[in-house]
Write a protein that holds these residues in place. Structure first.
Motif, mmCIF file in Angstrom:
data_model
loop_
_atom_site.group_PDB
_atom_site.id
_atom_site.type_symbol
_atom_site.label_atom_id
_atom_site.label_comp_id
_atom_site.label_asym_id
_atom_site.label_seq_id
_atom_site.Cartn_x
_atom_site.Cartn_y
_atom_site.Cartn_z
ATOM 1 N N ALA A 159 -3.890 -9.872 -9.948
ATOM 2 C CA ALA A 159 -3.684 -8.653 -9.155
ATOM 3 C C ALA A 159 -4.686 -7.579 -9.568
ATOM 4 O O ALA A 159 -5.112 -7.526 -10.721
ATOM 5 C CB ALA A 159 -2.252 -8.144 -9.364
ATOM 6 N N LYS A 160 -5.061 -6.725 -8.592
ATOM 7 C CA LYS A 160 -5.881 -5.549 -8.915
ATOM 8 C C LYS A 160 -4.936 -4.349 -8.923
ATOM 9 O O LYS A 160 -4.087 -4.219 -8.037
ATOM 10 C CB LYS A 160 -6.965 -5.338 -7.868
ATOM 11 N N VAL A 161 -5.112 -3.497 -9.932
ATOM 12 C CA VAL A 161 -4.176 -2.382 -10.090
ATOM 13 C C VAL A 161 -4.949 -1.091 -10.307
ATOM 14 O O VAL A 161 -5.864 -1.037 -11.127
ATOM 15 C CB VAL A 161 -3.246 -2.627 -11.313
ATOM 16 N N GLU A 162 -4.581 -0.081 -9.529
ATOM 17 C CA GLU A 162 -5.116 1.269 -9.790
ATOM 18 C C GLU A 162 -3.929 2.166 -10.064
ATOM 19 O O GLU A 162 -3.038 2.301 -9.216
ATOM 20 C CB GLU A 162 -5.844 1.807 -8.562
ATOM 21 N N ALA A 163 -3.907 2.777 -11.272
ATOM 22 C CA ALA A 163 -2.761 3.608 -11.640
ATOM 23 C C ALA A 163 -3.259 4.927 -12.208
ATOM 24 O O ALA A 163 -4.350 4.986 -12.783
ATOM 25 C CB ALA A 163 -1.907 2.896 -12.687
ATOM 26 N N ARG A 164 -2.453 5.978 -12.051
ATOM 27 C CA ARG A 164 -2.802 7.272 -12.642
ATOM 28 C C ARG A 164 -2.863 7.116 -14.161
ATOM 29 O O ARG A 164 -1.929 6.578 -14.768
ATOM 30 C CB ARG A 164 -1.741 8.311 -12.245
ATOM 31 N N ASP A 165 -3.937 7.522 -14.755
ATOM 32 C CA ASP A 165 -4.162 7.376 -16.195
ATOM 33 C C ASP A 165 -3.950 5.941 -16.667
ATOM 34 O O ASP A 165 -3.536 5.702 -17.806
ATOM 35 C CB ASP A 165 -3.259 8.316 -17.007
ATOM 36 N N GLY A 166 -4.163 4.985 -15.785
ATOM 37 C CA GLY A 166 -4.102 3.575 -16.162
ATOM 38 C C GLY A 166 -2.704 3.007 -16.262
ATOM 39 O O GLY A 166 -2.528 1.790 -16.357
ATOM 40 N N THR A 167 -1.672 3.854 -16.240
ATOM 41 C CA THR A 167 -0.322 3.305 -16.448
ATOM 42 C C THR A 167 0.784 3.973 -15.629
ATOM 43 O O THR A 167 1.873 3.423 -15.526
ATOM 44 C CB THR A 167 0.041 3.335 -17.946
ATOM 45 N N TYR A 168 0.520 5.151 -15.029
ATOM 46 C CA TYR A 168 1.625 5.878 -14.389
ATOM 47 C C TYR A 168 1.553 5.805 -12.869
ATOM 48 O O TYR A 168 0.495 5.607 -12.286
ATOM 49 C CB TYR A 168 1.605 7.353 -14.829
ATOM 50 N N LEU A 169 2.711 6.007 -12.223
ATOM 51 C CA LEU A 169 2.767 6.165 -10.770
ATOM 52 C C LEU A 169 2.081 7.478 -10.413
ATOM 53 O O LEU A 169 2.110 8.387 -11.226
ATOM 54 C CB LEU A 169 4.222 6.193 -10.297
ATOM 55 N N PRO A 170 1.515 7.603 -9.210
ATOM 56 C CA PRO A 170 1.405 6.564 -8.195
ATOM 57 C C PRO A 170 0.433 5.457 -8.609
ATOM 58 O O PRO A 170 -0.540 5.725 -9.323
ATOM 59 C CB PRO A 170 0.899 7.307 -6.968
ATOM 60 N N LEU A 171 0.718 4.291 -8.087
ATOM 61 C CA LEU A 171 0.000 3.097 -8.538
ATOM 62 C C LEU A 171 -0.171 2.168 -7.333
ATOM 63 O O LEU A 171 0.733 2.064 -6.509
ATOM 64 C CB LEU A 171 0.893 2.499 -9.612
ATOM 65 N N MET A 172 -1.341 1.536 -7.222
ATOM 66 C CA MET A 172 -1.536 0.596 -6.112
ATOM 67 C C MET A 172 -1.784 -0.804 -6.641
ATOM 68 O O MET A 172 -2.571 -0.988 -7.575
ATOM 69 C CB MET A 172 -2.715 1.008 -5.239
ATOM 70 N N ILE A 173 -1.105 -1.751 -6.068
ATOM 71 C CA ILE A 173 -1.318 -3.164 -6.426
ATOM 72 C C ILE A 173 -1.937 -3.876 -5.233
ATOM 73 O O ILE A 173 -1.442 -3.757 -4.103
ATOM 74 C CB ILE A 173 0.005 -3.858 -6.802
ATOM 75 N N THR A 174 -3.033 -4.579 -5.488
ATOM 76 C CA THR A 174 -3.617 -5.458 -4.472
ATOM 77 C C THR A 174 -3.463 -6.881 -4.991
ATOM 78 O O THR A 174 -4.004 -7.237 -6.047
ATOM 79 C CB THR A 174 -5.109 -5.132 -4.249
#
Ligand code: S3P
Length: 447
Positions: free
Chosen positions: A140-155
């Protein structure tokens, strides 16, 4: 914002039917959607957290309906099958639901779609990398606020890679997210934990026809192994009463003089039962009767009478089986003789709030001596001398903090006041009515 006050009470009594188990409720909706066919769920917890999971599943294409015939209230889920979800048009807002957001991250990672996850102020402070790290290892590809917090997007990848994951913490949320993603992977996915966390995901996977092995290692570690490219077939689910909600009543009856309560059909899964074992070790008067299986889970009626508790050191290896119950245990400990040491509990710092900090702060102002370190809390019991109370505690979006201090207020000399008590609806919507129905004195100060 709802402000509640609880006052000194005596003689709590009655038979209590508690709401459905929150962990099992989330999972029943998720598995119902992932299965082929129609799943009927009875006893679902209709709390805010589970309803957030329901809304997110509907955004993903789930078909979930409430049927409320007079004597048969049930939720009917028409499954889309594994791989059947569609990318949601809007972010999935999971509110306060840590279990909902983390399990659905695993589902999305295994569904070949992308989704954005958001949550309330509390959920947005909770670390998610513990779940997204293994999901990244699965592709999965993940983009998260500060690497760990919501909001977060999973591809999600087209098909996840199977993974053998060793988790640094015993966490059913991490384990479940990886297993849910592993359902569509080619090959076997395994998760090893330092201690077994609650196994409702494994039980429900089996119930819906997947092949899962549970391996208890001699050194205390635990591994769940799931065969990938699974198919899930709809099965009805009867949700037992939540032992984590029953815990508040068990402590209330123990510390309030002259009480006797029977808590009906409470789930007694050993991986959830640590609080009850601990109360018994502390001298609680508790008996189990009518032990049976309901919907594949062990349940029993639990009768609790008032008793003088004595302080103990809670075995750290028990922590996973009572992780949500330390706040209410600290209330029980305040009434014990001697000190109660809770060790190896740093996970409490990343729950809906930092529960070590909030419990210690509130108890100290109420007149109870408490010492803390990063991973422990020691409560010095008040023996039989009354606890002063009289303070106001902000629940800070944490249902268990709110219910713990309202339970404490049943025994304090001065009433306890809780701000932000609406958060109780996430897990135990009828807490106040139920407490007052057995003789508690909880009232609305401000709504
Ligand atoms: C839960 C797992 C636990 C628990 C939470 C519910 C679940 O969290 O605290 O309330 O249903 O899987 P962790 O997995 O983070 O310990």
């Amino acid at each position: 914002m709802l402000t509640l006050k609880s006052e000194n009470a005596q003689n709590l009594s009655g038979d209590v039917k508690l709401p459905g188990d929150k962990s099992i409720s989330h999972r029943s909706l998720i598995f119902g959607c992932l299965a082929k066919g129609q799943t009927v769920i009875r006893g679902l917890l209709e709390g805010d957290d589970v309803m957030s999971t329901r809304s997110a599943l509907v955004q993903l294409g789930g078909d979930i309906t409430l049927i409320d015939d007079d004597d048969d209230r049930r939720w009917v889920v028409n499954g889309v099958g594994l791989g059947g979800f569609k990318a949601p048009e809007a972010p999935l807002d999971l509110g306060n639901a840590g279990t909902g957001v983390r399990l659905l991250m695993g589902v999305v990672a295994g569904s070949g779609i992308n989704a954005v996850f958001t949550g309330d102020a509390s959920l947005s402070k909770r670390p998610m990398a513990r779940v997204t790290d293994p999901l990244k290892d699965m592709g999965a590809k993940v983009e998260a606020r500060d690497g760990t917090y919501l909001p977060l997007m999973i591809t999600a990848p087209d098909q996840p890679q199977a993974l053998d994951y060793t988790s640094p913490v015993a966490s059913a949320q991490i384990k479940s997210a990886v297993l849910l993603a592993g359902l569509t992977a080619r090959g076997t996915t395994s998760v090893t934990e330092p201690k077994a966390s609650r196994d409702h995901t494994e039980a429900m996977l089996r119930h819906f026809g997947a092949s899962v092995e549970s391996i208890y290692h001699d050194d205390g570690r635990y591994t769940a192994r799931l065969a990938g490219e699974a198919e899930l077939t709809a099965r009805d689910v009867d949700v037992p009463s939540d032992p984590s909600s029953a815990a508040f009543l068990a402590v209330a009856a123990t510390i309030t003089p002259g009480s006797e309560l029977t808590l009906k059909a409470v789930g007694t899964n050993p991986l959830r039962f640590g609080l009850f074992e601990t109360l018994i070790d502390m001298g609680a008067d508790m008996t189990l009767s009518n032990q049976r299986q309901e919907g594949g889970e062990d349940v029993a009626d639990i009768t609790v009478r008032s008793a003088q508790l004595r302080g103990i050191t809670v075995p750290p290896e028990r922590a996973a089986s009572m992780i949500d119950e330390y706040p209410i245990l600290s209330v029980a400990a305040a009434h014990a003789t001697g000190k109660t040491e809770m060790v190896g509990v740093e996970e409490l710092r990343v729950k809906e709030t930092d529960r070590i900090q909030l419990m210690a702060d509130g108890l100290l102002v109420a007149g109870v001596k408490v010492e803390t370190t990063h991973d422990s809390m020691t409560v010095y019991g008040q023996d039989s001398s009354p606890i002063q109370g009289g303070n106001t505690v902000d629940a800070c979006h944490d249902h268990r903090i709110a219910m713990s201090f309202l339970t404490l207020g049943l025994t304090t000399s001065q009433p306890m006041t809780v701000l932000g008590a609406e958060t109780i609806a996430t897990s135990f919507p009828n807490f106040t009515d139920l407490m007052n129905g057995i003789g508690g004195k909880i009232s609305v100060v401000d709504a």
